[in-house]
Design an enzyme around this catalytic site. Sequence first.
Site, short mmCIF file in Angstrom:
data_model
loop_
_atom_site.label_atom_id
_atom_site.label_comp_id
_atom_site.label_asym_id
_atom_site.label_seq_id
_atom_site.Cartn_x
_atom_site.Cartn_y
_atom_site.Cartn_z
N SER A 30 0.83 -1.21 0.00
CA SER A 30 0.00 0.00 0.00
C SER A 30 0.86 1.26 0.00
CB SER A 30 -0.92 0.00 1.23
OG SER A 30 -1.87 -1.04 1.13
N GLY A 39 -7.48 3.78 -14.17
CA GLY A 39 -8.19 2.91 -15.12
C GLY A 39 -8.22 1.48 -14.65
N GLU A 46 -4.86 -3.57 -6.97
CA GLU A 46 -5.10 -2.25 -7.59
C GLU A 46 -5.36 -1.19 -6.52
OE1 GLU A 46 -4.32 -2.29 -10.55
OE2 GLU A 46 -5.39 -3.69 -11.82
N ASN A 86 -8.90 -1.92 -0.55
CA ASN A 86 -10.10 -1.12 -0.29
C ASN A 86 -9.94 -0.21 0.91
OD1 ASN A 86 -11.11 -2.29 -2.54
ND2 ASN A 86 -12.90 -3.20 -1.57
#
Length: 378
Positions: free
Chosen positions: A130, A238, A361, A364
Amino acid sequence: SAGLTEEQKEFQKVALDFATKEMAPHMAEWDQKEIFPVETMRKAAQLGFGGIYVKPDVGGSGLSRLDTSIIFEALSTGCTSTTAYMSIHNMCVWMIDTFGNEEQRRKFCPSLCSMEKLASYCLTEPGSGSDAASLLTSARRKGDTYVLNGSKAFISGGGDTDVYVVMCRTGGPGPKGISCLVLEKGTPGLSFGKKEKKVGWNSQPTRAVIFEDCVVPVGNRLGAEGQGFSIAMKGLNGGRINIASCSLGAAHASVLLAQEHLTVRKQFGEPLANNQYLRFRLAEMATRLVAARLMVRNAARALQEGREDAAVLCSMAKLFATDECFAICNQALQMHGGYGYLKDYAVQQFVRDIRVHQILEGTNEVMRMIVARNLLQG
């Protein structure tokens, strides 16, 4: 397909047909035997799915972010794991197309858009997940080359792919010291760790990528020195929509599986579909799916239009869609009872494949940090 143009409905139909005929029949085998279905992905690339939002002059389809989301959602109904790898590949090609010079675009993009060659995105390291800006992989300038040392962790396609888009440190600490280099497989000093054994995403290999005195031409740097972190984050905006779209596809398929099971399975002398509790749960699943889809498509439009709030909307969409869609798939498994826990039933694979979407990605938790920072920075 509500609110889509006729052209977008056609993209959706082509992708759904491909998912149904070329992916779904093999999904379980790819998972159980850990097969990386390269030839199937190349067939998808013949339909334009290897460089969906890449410019046409280098072999891309030149479609919008919304078009891309629609396509990835449809493909994911056939195999979420394979579609997720294709989404990462597309992100890498877009980064080269957008931030590369003409020579780089012409060299790399055509063979990537056809998926003759495959790409991997290399940001995460053993010591920086992260906290991506603290990465340690170093690229020391030596004449017209860089000497690259370090390692990357959890790299999708690692070892089986041909092109590696690598974030590395060319300057001081923090994000401004990071640059982006493109490496090709076969570069001396480039090696790979063992193939990881994963809960899901088994149709794509995951390995550590290791650099030991890799000599990379300065001509393989995307953008300027120090621009790498910005390139990485723009790619991930994206990427977050793409992975959220893959979650939508898995959830959509799981709702259909649950719908069918409730109709066919009988308990207490009648179909499960007659049970009001299960009917209400199914209604909630469908409602949450539609809400998540609207959120993802709204973020896709914002990114396409270059709106100021695009990054935060992408984070919101990724957070909401991946959380909600996992809950939908998990509830669909529960509705199957003991059958849902058998590998003969596809719903368990959707649950396993989609779980990691809440982690990669940008976790959360990081999505929440981005949204909160945006709300409070004023």
